[in-house]
Design a protein around this motif. Structure first.
Motif, short mmCIF file in Angstrom:
data_model
loop_
_atom_site.label_atom_id
_atom_site.label_comp_id
_atom_site.label_asym_id
_atom_site.label_seq_id
_atom_site.Cartn_x
_atom_site.Cartn_y
_atom_site.Cartn_z
N ILE A 199 -21.98 -21.06 -33.62
CA ILE A 199 -21.29 -22.31 -33.34
C ILE A 199 -20.64 -22.26 -31.96
O ILE A 199 -20.38 -21.18 -31.43
CB ILE A 199 -20.22 -22.65 -34.40
CG1 ILE A 199 -19.07 -21.65 -34.40
CG2 ILE A 199 -20.84 -22.77 -35.78
CD1 ILE A 199 -17.89 -22.09 -35.26
N ALA A 200 -20.42 -23.44 -31.41
CA ALA A 200 -19.67 -23.58 -30.17
C ALA A 200 -18.38 -24.30 -30.50
O ALA A 200 -18.35 -25.20 -31.36
CB ALA A 200 -20.47 -24.38 -29.15
N VAL A 201 -17.30 -23.91 -29.83
CA VAL A 201 -16.00 -24.52 -30.07
C VAL A 201 -15.48 -25.04 -28.73
O VAL A 201 -15.38 -24.28 -27.76
CB VAL A 201 -15.00 -23.52 -30.68
CG1 VAL A 201 -13.66 -24.18 -30.91
CG2 VAL A 201 -15.54 -22.92 -31.97
N VAL A 224 -10.18 -29.04 -26.70
CA VAL A 224 -10.00 -30.26 -25.92
C VAL A 224 -8.73 -30.20 -25.05
O VAL A 224 -8.62 -30.95 -24.07
CB VAL A 224 -9.98 -31.53 -26.81
CG1 VAL A 224 -11.33 -31.73 -27.47
CG2 VAL A 224 -8.88 -31.47 -27.85
N LEU A 225 -7.80 -29.31 -25.39
CA LEU A 225 -6.59 -29.19 -24.58
C LEU A 225 -6.87 -28.48 -23.25
O LEU A 225 -6.31 -28.83 -22.22
CB LEU A 225 -5.49 -28.45 -25.34
CG LEU A 225 -4.98 -29.12 -26.62
CD1 LEU A 225 -3.90 -28.28 -27.27
CD2 LEU A 225 -4.47 -30.52 -26.34
N THR A 226 -7.73 -27.47 -23.30
CA THR A 226 -8.03 -26.70 -22.08
C THR A 226 -9.42 -27.02 -21.53
O THR A 226 -9.79 -26.50 -20.48
CB THR A 226 -7.96 -25.19 -22.37
OG1 THR A 226 -8.96 -24.85 -23.34
CG2 THR A 226 -6.58 -24.79 -22.86
N ASN A 227 -10.19 -27.82 -22.28
CA ASN A 227 -11.57 -28.16 -21.94
C ASN A 227 -12.45 -26.90 -21.82
O ASN A 227 -13.41 -26.87 -21.06
CB ASN A 227 -11.63 -28.99 -20.64
CG ASN A 227 -12.88 -29.86 -20.62
OD1 ASN A 227 -13.41 -30.23 -21.67
ND2 ASN A 227 -13.37 -30.15 -19.43
N GLU A 228 -12.11 -25.87 -22.59
CA GLU A 228 -12.85 -24.62 -22.58
C GLU A 228 -13.81 -24.58 -23.77
O GLU A 228 -13.42 -24.86 -24.91
CB GLU A 228 -11.86 -23.45 -22.67
CG GLU A 228 -12.49 -22.09 -22.54
CD GLU A 228 -11.43 -20.99 -22.61
OE1 GLU A 228 -11.74 -19.95 -23.19
OE2 GLU A 228 -10.31 -21.19 -22.10
N ARG A 229 -15.06 -24.20 -23.51
CA ARG A 229 -16.09 -24.12 -24.56
C ARG A 229 -16.41 -22.64 -24.80
O ARG A 229 -16.72 -21.92 -23.85
CB ARG A 229 -17.35 -24.87 -24.14
CG ARG A 229 -18.43 -24.90 -25.19
CD ARG A 229 -19.63 -25.73 -24.69
NE ARG A 229 -20.61 -25.95 -25.70
CZ ARG A 229 -21.64 -25.13 -25.95
NH1 ARG A 229 -21.81 -24.05 -25.22
NH2 ARG A 229 -22.51 -25.42 -26.91
N LYS A 255 -16.17 -35.59 -36.51
CA LYS A 255 -16.40 -35.78 -35.07
C LYS A 255 -15.12 -35.61 -34.27
O LYS A 255 -15.13 -35.18 -33.14
CB LYS A 255 -17.01 -37.16 -34.79
CG LYS A 255 -18.33 -37.40 -35.49
CD LYS A 255 -19.40 -36.44 -35.01
CE LYS A 255 -20.70 -36.68 -35.77
NZ LYS A 255 -21.48 -35.51 -36.01
N LYS A 256 -13.99 -35.99 -34.90
CA LYS A 256 -12.73 -35.89 -34.17
C LYS A 256 -12.27 -34.43 -34.17
O LYS A 256 -12.63 -33.64 -35.05
CB LYS A 256 -11.67 -36.81 -34.77
CG LYS A 256 -11.24 -36.46 -36.17
CD LYS A 256 -10.19 -37.43 -36.65
CE LYS A 256 -9.65 -36.96 -37.99
NZ LYS A 256 -8.54 -37.76 -38.44
N TYR A 314 -9.66 -28.69 -31.67
CA TYR A 314 -10.96 -28.03 -31.63
C TYR A 314 -12.07 -28.94 -32.13
O TYR A 314 -11.97 -29.54 -33.20
CB TYR A 314 -10.96 -26.75 -32.48
CG TYR A 314 -9.95 -25.73 -32.03
CD1 TYR A 314 -10.10 -25.07 -30.81
CD2 TYR A 314 -8.85 -25.42 -32.81
CE1 TYR A 314 -9.17 -24.11 -30.40
CE2 TYR A 314 -7.91 -24.48 -32.41
CZ TYR A 314 -8.08 -23.82 -31.21
OH TYR A 314 -7.17 -22.90 -30.80
N VAL A 315 -13.17 -28.98 -31.38
CA VAL A 315 -14.38 -29.67 -31.81
C VAL A 315 -15.41 -28.58 -32.03
O VAL A 315 -15.72 -27.79 -31.13
CB VAL A 315 -14.88 -30.67 -30.75
CG1 VAL A 315 -16.18 -31.30 -31.19
CG2 VAL A 315 -13.82 -31.74 -30.49
N PHE A 316 -15.96 -28.53 -33.25
CA PHE A 316 -16.95 -27.53 -33.62
C PHE A 316 -18.35 -28.13 -33.54
O PHE A 316 -18.56 -29.29 -33.91
CB PHE A 316 -16.70 -27.01 -35.03
CG PHE A 316 -15.32 -26.43 -35.22
CD1 PHE A 316 -14.99 -25.21 -34.68
CD2 PHE A 316 -14.35 -27.13 -35.92
CE1 PHE A 316 -13.72 -24.67 -34.85
CE2 PHE A 316 -13.08 -26.61 -36.11
CZ PHE A 316 -12.76 -25.38 -35.56
#
Length: 166
Positions: free
Chosen positions: A115-117, A120-125, A154-155, A161-163
């Motif tokens: 999975i990718a995470v 959204v606070l740091t815009n880091e994937r 989706k949110k 975190y968006v998974f």
């Protein structure tokens, strides 16, 4: 205990022990169940061969189990007995532990879901080898991430975190 009490009450000479059938080891449970169903033995407290399914402890036994005290000496003996190679978990590694990677034999069970995470606070994937690895790294319960996917969320989880499955 029931058979022990019966032996004392009625005497050993009033009981007999006999082999009903010889069978292959892989058929023992099936044959035992056959004879339990056929004879419905009075002193057999379990109704299913190879299982204690359906057995209920008496309230007296449950109280003894609840109130038992184990001395420090016994605890130390048990601890020593199950250390190292004697431990049933010796040599086993958690499949979901990110430090150890894949530990299941090829073809057994499901393979881990990469999975990718996105934070959204740091815009880091960040990519993880499994949901378990992500849950450890992010300090989130694994079941929460699984439910995120099961519910097609989706949110961002907890607004952060968006998974995404890879």
């Amino acid at each position: 205990m029931a058979i022990c009490n019966a032996l004392i009450k009625h005497g050993y000479s009033n009981f007999s022990l006999e082999i009903l059938e010889y069978c292959e080891a892989e058929n023992c449970i099936e044959r035992e169940q056959f004879y339990i169903d056929l004879y419905k033995p009075e002193y057999n407290i379990l109704k299913f061969a190879g299982s204690n399914l359906g057995y209920k402890h008496t309230e007296e036994t449950l109280d003894k189990l609840r109130n038992r005290k184990v001395s420090d000496e016994v605890k130390a003996l048990l601890s020593a007995k199950f250390k190292g190679e004697n431990n049933p978990m010796f040599g086993r590694v958690s499949v979901n532990h990110p430090m150890y990677g894949k530990t299941k034999p090829e073809g057994s069970g499901r393979s881990p879901q990469r999975i990718a995470v996105l934070d959204v606070l740091t815009n880091e994937r960040t990519e993880y080898d499994s949901i378990g690895a992500a849950s450890l790294a992010l300090n989130i319960k694994q079941s929460r991430i699984s439910m995120y996917f099961a519910n097609n969320q989706k949110k961002p989880y907890k607004g952060r975190y968006v998974f995404q499955k890879i």
